[in-house]
Write a protein that holds these residues in place. Structure first.
Motif, mmCIF file in Angstrom:
data_model
loop_
_atom_site.group_PDB
_atom_site.id
_atom_site.type_symbol
_atom_site.label_atom_id
_atom_site.label_comp_id
_atom_site.label_asym_id
_atom_site.label_seq_id
_atom_site.Cartn_x
_atom_site.Cartn_y
_atom_site.Cartn_z
ATOM 1 N N GLU A 68 -42.408 28.739 -32.254
ATOM 2 C CA GLU A 68 -42.931 28.473 -33.597
ATOM 3 C C GLU A 68 -44.432 28.658 -33.487
ATOM 4 O OE1 GLU A 68 -44.678 27.231 -36.354
ATOM 5 O OE2 GLU A 68 -44.009 25.163 -36.052
ATOM 6 N N LEU A 69 -44.914 29.767 -34.032
ATOM 7 C CA LEU A 69 -46.286 30.180 -33.740
ATOM 8 C C LEU A 69 -47.181 30.088 -34.977
ATOM 9 C CD1 LEU A 69 -45.149 33.201 -31.549
ATOM 10 C CD2 LEU A 69 -45.635 30.864 -30.814
ATOM 11 N N GLY A 70 -48.172 30.917 -35.007
ATOM 12 C CA GLY A 70 -49.169 30.786 -36.059
ATOM 13 C C GLY A 70 -48.728 31.320 -37.408
ATOM 14 N N LEU A 86 -40.758 17.013 -21.832
ATOM 15 C CA LEU A 86 -41.696 17.327 -22.915
ATOM 16 C C LEU A 86 -43.122 17.364 -22.380
ATOM 17 C CD1 LEU A 86 -41.984 17.296 -26.249
ATOM 18 C CD2 LEU A 86 -42.943 15.060 -25.747
ATOM 19 N N LYS A 87 -43.868 18.392 -22.789
ATOM 20 C CA LYS A 87 -45.279 18.478 -22.410
ATOM 21 C C LYS A 87 -46.103 18.435 -23.697
ATOM 22 C CE LYS A 87 -48.591 20.840 -21.830
ATOM 23 N NZ LYS A 87 -49.873 20.575 -22.504
ATOM 24 N N PRO A 88 -46.705 17.269 -23.987
ATOM 25 C CA PRO A 88 -47.532 17.188 -25.201
ATOM 26 C C PRO A 88 -48.843 17.945 -25.000
ATOM 27 C CG PRO A 88 -47.097 15.002 -24.250
ATOM 28 C CD PRO A 88 -46.690 16.014 -23.230
ATOM 29 N N ALA A 89 -49.563 18.162 -26.096
ATOM 30 C CA ALA A 89 -50.860 18.848 -25.995
ATOM 31 C C ALA A 89 -51.847 17.966 -25.227
ATOM 32 C CB ALA A 89 -51.390 19.140 -27.390
ATOM 33 N N GLU A 90 -52.745 18.599 -24.489
ATOM 34 C CA GLU A 90 -53.677 17.844 -23.653
ATOM 35 C C GLU A 90 -54.594 16.933 -24.452
ATOM 36 O OE1 GLU A 90 -53.046 21.034 -23.866
ATOM 37 O OE2 GLU A 90 -54.634 22.280 -23.014
ATOM 38 N N SER A 91 -54.875 17.345 -25.730
ATOM 39 C CA SER A 91 -55.813 16.524 -26.498
ATOM 40 C C SER A 91 -55.128 15.389 -27.254
ATOM 41 C CB SER A 91 -56.591 17.415 -27.466
ATOM 42 O OG SER A 91 -55.714 18.303 -28.097
ATOM 43 N N GLU A 133 -56.883 36.759 -39.782
ATOM 44 C CA GLU A 133 -56.819 35.847 -38.629
ATOM 45 C C GLU A 133 -56.496 34.429 -39.076
ATOM 46 O OE1 GLU A 133 -57.873 36.134 -35.099
ATOM 47 O OE2 GLU A 133 -57.272 38.191 -35.554
ATOM 48 N N GLU A 134 -55.732 33.739 -38.270
ATOM 49 C CA GLU A 134 -55.477 32.323 -38.550
ATOM 50 C C GLU A 134 -56.747 31.532 -38.215
ATOM 51 O OE1 GLU A 134 -52.705 30.310 -35.881
ATOM 52 O OE2 GLU A 134 -51.838 29.333 -37.639
ATOM 53 N N ILE A 135 -57.284 30.820 -39.207
ATOM 54 C CA ILE A 135 -58.530 30.066 -38.959
ATOM 55 C C ILE A 135 -58.191 28.681 -38.406
ATOM 56 C CG2 ILE A 135 -60.619 29.115 -40.017
ATOM 57 C CD1 ILE A 135 -60.538 31.453 -42.016
ATOM 58 N N GLY A 158 -47.086 26.467 -30.949
ATOM 59 C CA GLY A 158 -48.507 26.607 -30.627
ATOM 60 C C GLY A 158 -48.997 27.972 -31.027
ATOM 61 N N SER A 159 -49.964 28.460 -30.306
ATOM 62 C CA SER A 159 -50.610 29.712 -30.703
ATOM 63 C C SER A 159 -49.739 30.919 -30.367
ATOM 64 C CB SER A 159 -51.959 29.845 -30.005
ATOM 65 O OG SER A 159 -51.767 29.875 -28.613
ATOM 66 N N THR A 160 -49.925 31.988 -31.132
ATOM 67 C CA THR A 160 -49.162 33.211 -30.885
ATOM 68 C C THR A 160 -49.505 33.776 -29.499
ATOM 69 O OG1 THR A 160 -48.977 33.638 -33.239
ATOM 70 C CG2 THR A 160 -48.650 35.527 -31.799
ATOM 71 N N ILE A 168 -42.740 22.260 -25.319
ATOM 72 C CA ILE A 168 -44.209 22.255 -25.249
ATOM 73 C C ILE A 168 -44.742 22.207 -26.668
ATOM 74 C CG2 ILE A 168 -46.228 23.580 -24.507
ATOM 75 C CD1 ILE A 168 -44.355 24.834 -22.358
ATOM 76 N N ILE A 169 -45.575 21.212 -26.945
ATOM 77 C CA ILE A 169 -45.974 21.004 -28.345
ATOM 78 C C ILE A 169 -47.496 20.987 -28.490
ATOM 79 C CG2 ILE A 169 -43.837 19.903 -29.102
ATOM 80 C CD1 ILE A 169 -45.160 17.198 -28.655
ATOM 81 N N PRO A 170 -47.970 21.249 -29.714
ATOM 82 C CA PRO A 170 -49.407 21.329 -29.964
ATOM 83 C C PRO A 170 -49.974 19.996 -30.443
ATOM 84 C CG PRO A 170 -48.249 22.116 -31.867
ATOM 85 C CD PRO A 170 -47.203 21.614 -30.921
ATOM 86 N N TRP A 171 -51.238 20.056 -30.831
ATOM 87 C CA TRP A 171 -51.960 18.829 -31.154
ATOM 88 C C TRP A 171 -52.007 18.520 -32.641
ATOM 89 C CZ3 TRP A 171 -55.390 21.047 -34.339
ATOM 90 C CH2 TRP A 171 -55.848 22.350 -34.049
ATOM 91 N N ASN A 172 -51.534 19.428 -33.498
ATOM 92 C CA ASN A 172 -51.789 19.208 -34.930
ATOM 93 C C ASN A 172 -50.858 18.180 -35.573
ATOM 94 O OD1 ASN A 172 -49.785 21.106 -34.567
ATOM 95 N ND2 ASN A 172 -50.356 22.336 -36.338
ATOM 96 N N SER A 178 -64.362 22.713 -29.682
ATOM 97 C CA SER A 178 -64.079 24.147 -29.558
ATOM 98 C C SER A 178 -63.425 24.678 -30.832
ATOM 99 C CB SER A 178 -63.200 24.427 -28.344
ATOM 100 O OG SER A 178 -61.977 23.756 -28.487
ATOM 101 N N GLN A 179 -62.582 23.847 -31.435
ATOM 102 C CA GLN A 179 -61.919 24.257 -32.670
ATOM 103 C C GLN A 179 -62.931 24.333 -33.818
ATOM 104 O OE1 GLN A 179 -58.872 25.281 -32.520
ATOM 105 N NE2 GLN A 179 -58.504 25.644 -34.685
ATOM 106 N N LEU A 180 -63.845 23.351 -33.825
ATOM 107 C CA LEU A 180 -64.899 23.333 -34.845
ATOM 108 C C LEU A 180 -65.754 24.599 -34.722
ATOM 109 C CD1 LEU A 180 -66.081 21.451 -37.006
ATOM 110 C CD2 LEU A 180 -67.534 20.450 -35.248
ATOM 111 N N VAL A 198 -52.677 23.423 -39.813
ATOM 112 C CA VAL A 198 -51.239 23.407 -40.059
ATOM 113 C C VAL A 198 -50.742 24.841 -39.902
ATOM 114 C CG1 VAL A 198 -49.438 22.811 -41.740
ATOM 115 C CG2 VAL A 198 -51.582 21.568 -41.748
ATOM 116 N N CYS A 199 -49.721 25.034 -39.104
ATOM 117 C CA CYS A 199 -49.281 26.409 -38.859
ATOM 118 C C CYS A 199 -48.855 27.097 -40.151
ATOM 119 C CB CYS A 199 -48.155 26.438 -37.838
ATOM 120 S SG CYS A 199 -46.860 25.273 -38.205
ATOM 121 N N CYS A 200 -48.295 26.317 -41.097
ATOM 122 C CA CYS A 200 -47.807 26.931 -42.330
ATOM 123 C C CYS A 200 -48.787 26.720 -43.481
ATOM 124 C CB CYS A 200 -46.426 26.370 -42.682
ATOM 125 S SG CYS A 200 -46.429 24.573 -42.799
#
Ligand code: NAI
Length: 794
Positions: free
Chosen positions: A266-268, A191-196, A396-398, A244-246, A165-169, A346-348, A299-301
């Protein structure tokens, strides 16, 4: 603008990349994309769809299928069907396929780069120069592991069907990080990609089929969190790999608890970017640009906490602001921009809310007057200064283009500030003094450390976090092992339930071996009375009372964890010293062989020869790990840059160990010795039934120069103590061996601080067989790999 004006401003005009081919491809799928299952596309069984948007304009981009549980069923079935022949094809054959995928990516690099920029909103400069080349590199590198698997990884086998399962970044790069090792090593994938951002994964699947990848080996099911959740829960999946997110990582950990599925997360992050006063300032300023404005800071890192040496702080901030004034935010397909769009509204909104909060909390915000496009989701590069270390924006992770800056006075303070985070993904250290940089890097609690650099990645170098940034590594040999299991463990069978304890005879009928005092707990190098002043009776198989052990409680566990935490010197002690002490433990156990043989025969009912064998094997085990203590080294990688990456095996920290009933002395030693050999401090809960064996062990420890707090022993009720250890936020890893319920409880309750777990799921280990019960498979679970990147030269 006249030519004279251009010369006057020296401004870059727009340099748009053509997108015709991508638009044509999207048009050919106007009716909607299906899932890629069993080698072809098919609509969702539910008939439901999702619409994706272009972040740079907010306009509709594509219609995709919303995967339901039935689609996951189909995909897992296709993957399961393909797995045995994919594995049986052998590494060499698989290598051919993975090479073909790498070449396919390179052949279609432009298509991928443009599609990724449209879908995610990131600059084409980045997709073209970073994402896509790294994707190809990942497939090439792992084709190599496939080629070498039969010789170099012959004692391991693939896991089976893997859910990813992977994120969008980094949509395609995350696909590559996950799919390349999984397939190379003989697994098949759903594999499940991010919805966006599902489009590059769908293009990849389409082209992979054309490149001859056998049907069912790679399946892509699009959808949202509900689709991901169905994949996580599917019984036909042997491993979940998630980025993705923690918060979602926590849900997945809880949902897979006790299932026997292997898990990497692999989280935030909230990575520090530390600038010392002797740093090359120009280099460090460009480093900041790369650390936090690369990919709009999503970017997570991302180096998102700027820590600057007090003496240069003001000058550095002033220079950084000047540099920010020259950044350009614009359409992702414009080759002349530095920053593109934020993924979605939503992220903005989240970024805006957090920045407002930072200002409310007293920070000063700086945004350059450079303008952002009116349409779409854009946010300017932002710097928050005067930030308090405990404030929301510092913790917090922004996940946006927002840097928070603080200052420090001394290197120690820099380390303390850097480590003052629940995360531990990456860190960046800037100093021209190599001694200082190499002194700081090992002290940072992070999986990746870049010296005078940032955001460097390579397939040969592992990537992954400490603490709440998750566990497991992607890339490198350590990443390869995440998709394999030891063959020696494959034959383990469920543990037979222990026979019920006999009814105790009159308490005055003590066996001759009995102790006439209640054994205590062993905490911080001392025998201590249990906090509750209760004891547990230990009964022989004949139903006779043979002694008592202390009944530890929550408070005892807390004291033991505190003692273990305090014994941090063990982590930095020389490996030679640790080896010596493990030798002593073995020698001193040997000196008491008869005593232990006597105890084992009476307590467990085994005959003398068997008890002798158990004690002797336990002694050998100490000697084995004494030998390993100064030999389980890391590696020096040569990624494609001028420089090296040092893969260091670091201890994980404070380890909780839950011991099983079988071979109570040998299993106890087999579990605590590798952890201690690698520099961890241990809180061990011995078998509840045979806890006396640990009490006997106190004398061995007391004569072996083992520093107080390195090995703490709390006897008592296994389940109660397990729960307390699993809930404890200062425990970094738990090894749980025993009945399946113990494994499940440990995994389910580990989510507080996302501690690592190593559990046997109720499968019995033959502790006498060194292939199964000792060596690298245990050592690997005793360390976390930190990769320190050291570029050469100016
Ligand atoms: P997310 O963690 O919700 O999504 C990541 C992936 O997990 C997506 O494919 C999503 O569909 C899937 N997912 C969501 N819920 C799930 C569930 N219950 N079970 C299984 N799969 C599930 O991340 P999101 O919402 O896209 O971003 C939210 C925040 O997460 C960001 O603001 C950022 O802080 C963080 N994040 C971190 C990333 C990293 O690389 N570490 C990447 C993306 C986001």
């Amino acid at each position: 603008m006249s030519v004279a004006d251009y010369f006057d401003s020296l401004d870059y005009g727009p340099a748009p990349e053509a997108d015709d081919n991508v638009r044509d491809w999207l048009k050919s799928h106007e009716a909607g994309f299906g899932h890629f299952i069993g080698g072809g596309f098919r609509p969702s069984r539910s008939g439901k769809t999702l619409v994706t948007h272009e972040p740079a304009t907010g306009e509709k981009l594509a219609k995709i299928a919303l995967g339901a549980a039935e689609d996951i069923d189909d995909a897992v079935a296709a993957a399961a069907k393909a797995q045995s022949s994919w594995e049986a094809a052998g590494g060499r054959q698989r290598a051919r396929h993975i090479y073909a995928l790498a070449r396919m990516v390179q052949r279609h690099a432009r298509l991928f780069a443009v599609l990724e920029a449209l879908d995610n909103g990131k600059p084409i400069r980045e997709t073209r120069d970073l994402d896509i080349p790294l994707v190809a590199r990942h497939f090439y590198h792992h084709a190599g592991w496939a080629e070498l698997q039969d010789s170099e990884l012959a004692d391991h086998q693939p896991l089976g069907v893997v859910g990813q399962i992977i994120p969008w970044n980094f949509p395609l790069l995350m696909l590559a990080w996950k799919v390349a090792p999984a397939l190379a090593l003989g697994n098949t994938v759903v594999l499940k990609p991010a919805e966006s951002t599902p489009l590059t994964a769908l293009l990849f699947a389409e082209l992979a089929a054309r490149a001859g990848l056998p049907a069912g080996v790679l399946n892509v099911v699009t959808g949202d969190g509900s689709t991901g959740s169905a994949l996580v829960k599917h019984e036909g999946v042997q491993k979940i790999a998630f980025t993705g997110s923690t918060d979602v990582g926590r849900i997945i950990r809880a949902e897979t608890a006790g299932s026997g599925k292997s898990l990497t997360l692999e989280l935030g992050g909230k990575s520090p970017f530390i600038v010392f006063d002797d740093a090359d300032m120009d280099g460090a300023i460009e480093g900041v640009v790369d650390a936090i404005w690369f990919n709009q800071g999503q970017v997570c890192c991302a180096g998102s906490r700027l820590l600057v040496h007090e003496g240069i702080h003001d000058r550095f901030i002033a220079r950084l602001k000047e540099r920010m004034d020259t950044l350009r935010v614009g359409h992702p397909l414009d080759k002349a921009i530095d920053m593109g769009a934020i993924i979605e509204k939503s992220q903005l909104d989240r970024i805006r809310t957090l920045v407002d909060k930072g200002v409310e909390e007293g920070a000063e915000a700086y945004t350059p007057d450079i303008g952002t496009p009116k349409k779409g989701f854009f946010y300017p590069p932002t710097l928050l200064t005067g930030v308090e270390p405990a404030s929301t924006v510092a913790t917090e992770e922004i996940f946006g283009p927002v840097m928070v800056a603080m200052s420090f006075r001394t290197p120690d303070e820099a380390v303390a500030l850097a480590n003052n985070s629940r995360y531990g993904l990456a860190a960046s250290v800037w100093s021209e003094n190599i001694s200082l940089a190499l002194d700081i890097a090992p002290q940072l609690k992070a999986g990746v450390v870049w010296v005078n650099a940032t955001n460097l990645f390579d397939a040969a170098v592992g990537f992954g976090g400490y603490r709440e940034s998750g566990y497991g590594r992607e890339g490198g040999l350590e990443g390869a092992y995440e998709y394999l299991k030891p063959k020696a463990w494959a034959a383990r069978k469920p543990r037979k339930p222990a026979p019920p304890l006999p009814v105790v005879e009159a308490t005055d009928s003590f066996e001759p071996m009995s102790v006439d005092r209640t054994a205590k707990l062993y905490i911080g190098g001392k025998q201590t009375r249990p906090d509750g002043n209760y004891s547990l009776t230990i009964v022989s198989p004949k139903g006779k009372v043979i002694g008592e052990v202390g009944e530890g409680n929550r408070k005892d566990i807390r004291n033991a964890v505190a003692a273990a935490r305090k014994a941090g010197g063990w982590a930095t002690a020389s490996t030679h010293l640790r080896a010596q002490i493990l030798y002593y433990l073995g020698e001193n156990l040997a000196a008491r062989t008869d005593e232990f043989v006597g105890r084992l025969t009476v307590m467990t009912g085994v005959n003398k020869a068997q008890a002798q064998k158990e004690v002797e094997t336990a002694i050998d085990r100490f000697f084995t790990y004494a030998a390993w203590a100064d030999k389980f080294d890391g590696a020096v990688h040569s990624p494609p840059l001028r420089g090296v990456a040092l893969a260091m095996n670091e201890p994980i920290g404070v380890a909780g160990v839950i011991c099983p009933d079988e071979a109570p002395l040998l299993s106890f030693v087999s579990l605590v010795a590798p952890l201690m050999a690698m520099g961890n401090r241990v809180v061990a809960v011995p078998s509840e039934r045979y806890g006396l064996i640990a009490a006997d062990f106190y004398q061995v420890m007391e004569t072996s120069d083992l520093p107080g707090g390195v090995l703490n022993i709390v006897t008592g009720h296994t389940m109660e103590l397990t729960k307390t250890l699993a809930d404890h936020d200062d425990v970094d890893i738990i090894w749980a061996f025993g009945d399946g319920e113990v494994s499940e409880v440990v995994e389910a309750r580990s989510v507080g601080n996302m501690k690592r777990t190593f559990v046997d799921n109720g499968l019995a280990t033959n502790w006498y067989d060194p292939k199964v019960a000792e060596g690298r498979n245990f050592l690997r679970q005793s360390v976390q790999v930190k990769n320190i990147w050291i570029p050469y030269g100016e």
